[in-house]
Scaffold this active site. Structure first.
Site, mmCIF file in Angstrom:
data_model
loop_
_atom_site.group_PDB
_atom_site.id
_atom_site.type_symbol
_atom_site.label_atom_id
_atom_site.label_comp_id
_atom_site.label_asym_id
_atom_site.label_seq_id
_atom_site.Cartn_x
_atom_site.Cartn_y
_atom_site.Cartn_z
ATOM 1 N N CYS A 13 73.479 34.741 28.314
ATOM 2 C CA CYS A 13 73.269 35.175 26.733
ATOM 3 C C CYS A 13 74.106 34.032 25.914
ATOM 4 O O CYS A 13 73.358 33.285 25.401
ATOM 5 C CB CYS A 13 73.485 36.373 26.684
ATOM 6 S SG CYS A 13 72.587 37.765 27.534
HETATM 7 N N1 LIG Z 1 72.200 39.739 31.708
HETATM 8 C C1 LIG Z 1 72.662 40.319 30.539
HETATM 9 O O1 LIG Z 1 73.967 40.890 30.487
HETATM 10 C C2 LIG Z 1 71.715 40.443 29.343
HETATM 11 C C3 LIG Z 1 72.005 40.981 28.115
HETATM 12 C C4 LIG Z 1 71.166 41.065 27.017
HETATM 13 C C5 LIG Z 1 69.989 40.448 27.355
HETATM 14 N N2 LIG Z 1 69.563 39.866 28.410
HETATM 15 C C6 LIG Z 1 68.399 39.252 28.284
HETATM 16 O O2 LIG Z 1 67.451 39.859 29.076
HETATM 17 C C7 LIG Z 1 66.567 39.303 29.868
HETATM 18 C C8 LIG Z 1 66.760 39.468 31.255
HETATM 19 O O3 LIG Z 1 68.100 39.088 31.708
HETATM 20 P P1 LIG Z 1 68.587 39.405 33.280
HETATM 21 O O4 LIG Z 1 70.098 39.159 33.273
HETATM 22 O O5 LIG Z 1 68.306 40.760 33.386
HETATM 23 O O6 LIG Z 1 67.981 38.442 34.132
HETATM 24 P P2 LIG Z 1 67.815 38.675 35.757
HETATM 25 O O7 LIG Z 1 67.750 37.140 36.273
HETATM 26 O O8 LIG Z 1 68.901 39.305 36.139
HETATM 27 O O9 LIG Z 1 66.766 39.383 36.142
HETATM 28 C C9 LIG Z 1 65.230 39.075 35.700
HETATM 29 C C10 LIG Z 1 64.222 39.386 36.989
HETATM 30 O O10 LIG Z 1 63.226 39.265 36.536
HETATM 31 C C11 LIG Z 1 62.381 38.636 37.977
HETATM 32 N N3 LIG Z 1 61.305 38.020 37.412
HETATM 33 C C12 LIG Z 1 61.162 36.779 36.948
HETATM 34 N N4 LIG Z 1 59.561 36.622 36.462
HETATM 35 C C13 LIG Z 1 59.072 37.686 36.595
HETATM 36 C C14 LIG Z 1 57.729 38.213 36.741
HETATM 37 N N5 LIG Z 1 56.725 37.285 36.321
HETATM 38 N N6 LIG Z 1 57.364 39.464 37.205
HETATM 39 C C15 LIG Z 1 58.328 40.053 37.698
HETATM 40 N N7 LIG Z 1 59.462 39.988 37.749
HETATM 41 C C16 LIG Z 1 60.070 38.689 37.428
HETATM 42 C C17 LIG Z 1 63.316 37.946 38.569
HETATM 43 O O11 LIG Z 1 63.014 37.729 39.987
HETATM 44 C C18 LIG Z 1 64.723 38.735 38.365
HETATM 45 O O12 LIG Z 1 65.024 39.686 39.341
HETATM 46 C C19 LIG Z 1 66.816 37.723 29.372
HETATM 47 O O13 LIG Z 1 66.171 37.410 28.345
HETATM 48 C C20 LIG Z 1 68.278 37.756 28.819
HETATM 49 O O14 LIG Z 1 68.631 36.757 28.024
HETATM 50 C C21 LIG Z 1 70.522 39.903 29.422
#
Ligand SMILES: NC(=O)c1ccc[n+]([C@@H]2O[C@H](COP(=O)([O-])OP(=O)(O)OC[C@H]3O[C@@H](n4cnc5c(N)ncnc54)[C@H](O)[C@@H]3O)[C@@H](O)[C@H]2O)c1
Length: 437
Positions: free
Chosen positions: A274
């Site tokens: 992030c």
């Molecule tokens: N990790 C954090 O602490 C956090 C906090 C706030 C916001 N975010 C935001 O949330 C969003 C997700 O982050 P995250 O950390 O959960 O990512 P992540 O990589 O842990 O998880 C995302 C998942 O989506 C899957 N994926 C990708 N494309 C896909 C599709 N087309 N269909 C189905 N599944 C699909 C991936 O395989 C993965 O398992 C991002 O935009 C991130 O910036 C993350």
């Protein structure tokens, strides 16, 4: 319109089926909260290995206990699949896919686009689609909705769309999904109303804003605020090094002011999915409007150079002992981007290790949460924090201050320590061996 109005009643009665696209750090905890609330939840995930683990009733996210997954599955409230066809069965679809940067540091929208394309093919009237991935203002309105409308259905009348930024803080013991207020901005007033209703079932507080663009910018403001303040703390650390002052003492004393000051700490660089990434989404968008986001660019520059500073300091400390980096045994303590997580995304440890190795340093690492690291084809395995490993290293560099590490022992056994996190602040014996950022 009427099918959308029916959705409100389905949410109230918990009959609405909840879909979560992307079961990562954000999507899986969200899916579990809906299941705990009695909704039937289906997770849609491209990674078959993750689906297999979940279908066995196990978890791969530290904050989500396996018992929660197993319980939800026993009750028939949670399943996970790689098959996107069931998206048509969902009443509410939360999209939680990654939003990284491309190699050229531009927003990588490919995951959002592939997710929304999959939803479009199965879209039906009465569905609510909520985008939760962090992104630039205008994504929901200018990219997400037009793709969904290629289905022939209309946003606001046939289906609803909202943006609701995710604020989860992995490993935070006090603030979990429920007790962090949820911001929501819909494409129309009805879209906002439906998204608020769906989130009121699992969040203690829901904060509606007037548009999806506002909600998108709220998230970017929060993380830009952090990146800039961390940048200031990092620049203060550089100044303190030149002034011969202890930056940690200066910040701690300033933080005793009961108003008008907020404590941010320096470190070896920014990490995680992030803080290093999100401000760049905003500056990229502003560039398209011919506006330079100068605070963001400056903070990105200062924070991005912290790993270089760490390596310069290591070189100085070794040099004082007539040792070069080349050939020195360097032990890195902690490689995850923050304490008590295994997440390595954007971790500054990667830059620090690569820089030290490129100068001939013989680098090992220990991290209780990370078993191995892949560095451009070379795999490093976490070593035991044995007495011999500590005492035989020319320098120990603390990059991540995981809890559970006995810092007194680390200092007692090490020849010299460079502490980039002030992890050794309570250690009194052997202070002469410690140099701090
Ligand atoms: N990790 C954090 O602490 C956090 C906090 C706030 C916001 N975010 C935001 O949330 C969003 C997700 O982050 P995250 O950390 O959960 O990512 P992540 O990589 O842990 O998880 C995302 C998942 O989506 C899957 N994926 C990708 N494309 C896909 C599709 N087309 N269909 C189905 N599944 C699909 C991936 O395989 C993965 O398992 C991002 O935009 C991130 O910036 C993350």
């Amino acid at each position: 319109m009427s099918r959308l109005l029916e959705l409100g009643a389905k949410i109230d009665s918990r009959e609405a089926r909840m879909g979560v696209v992307g079961l990562g750090y954000v999507g899986l905890p969200l899916a579990m909260e809906f299941a705990k609330e009695g909704f039937r939840v289906t997770g849609f995930e491209l990674d078959g290995e993750k689906v297999r683990i979940l279908e066995e009733g196990r978890s791969y996210i530290e904050d989500v206990p396996s018992a929660d997954i197993a319980r939800a599955r026993e009750k028939g409230l949670f399943d996970a699949t790689t098959d996107m066809n069931d998206l048509s069965q969902m009443d509410v679809i939360n999209v939680c896919v990654p939003t990284p940067l491309t190699k050229t540091k531009d927003p990588d929208m490919s995951f959002i686009v592939s997710a929304v394309e999959a939803i479009k093919k199965r879209l039906r009237s009465g569905q609510l689609v909520i985008l939760g991935s962090t992104t630039y203002p205008g994504t929901t309105h200018d990219l997400f909705v037009p793709i969904l409308e290629q289905s022939g259905l209309s946003c606001g009348t046939d289906f609803a769309v909202a943006f609701a930024p995710e604020r989860i803080d992995p490993a935070n013991k006090k603030f979990k999904v429920r007790n962090v207020p949820k911001v929501v901005g819909g494409e129309t007033a009805l879209c906002t109303e439906l998204a608020v209703k769906s989130y009121q079932t699992i969040f203690d507080t829901v904060v509606p804003v007037s548009s999806s663009q506002s909600a998108e910018l709220v998230k970017l403001l929060e993380n830009t605020f952090r990146a800039i303040n961390i940048g200031l703390a990092n620049e203060l650390a550089l100044m303190c090094h030149r002034l011969g002052l202890d930056v940690w003492e200066v910040i701690d004393a300033a933080a005793t002011k009961p108003y008008g000051f907020m404590k941010f700490l320096p470190g070896p660089g920014l990490g995680g999915h992030c803080i290093p990434v999100d401000p760049t989404y905003l500056s990229w968008k502003m560039k398209s409007l011919n506006f330079a986001a100068r605070f963001i660019d400056l903070a990105t520059d200062v924070n991005g150079h912290m790993p270089d500073h760490v390596v310069e300091r290591v070189a100085e400390i070794l040099n004082d002992e007539r040792l070069p980096i080349n050939g020195s045994r360097i032990l890195i303590l902690g490689v995850a981007y923050k304490p008590d997580v295994s997440d390595m995304r954007e971790s500054p440890a990667l830059d620090v290790i690569n820089l030290l190795r490129s100068k001939g340093g013989v680098v090992s690492f220990h991290d209780p949460h990370v078993a191995e690291l892949d560095l451009d084809g070379v795999t490093l395995k976490s070593v035991d924090l044995s007495d011999d490993m500590l005492s035989s290293s020319d320098i120990v560099v603390i990059v991540t201050d995981h809890s559970g590490i006995d810092w007194r022992r680390v200092v007692a056994l090490s020849q010299r320590v460079f502490d980039t996190r002030n992890a050794t602040k309570q250690v009194s014996e052997g202070r002469e061996k410690i140099q701090k950022l």
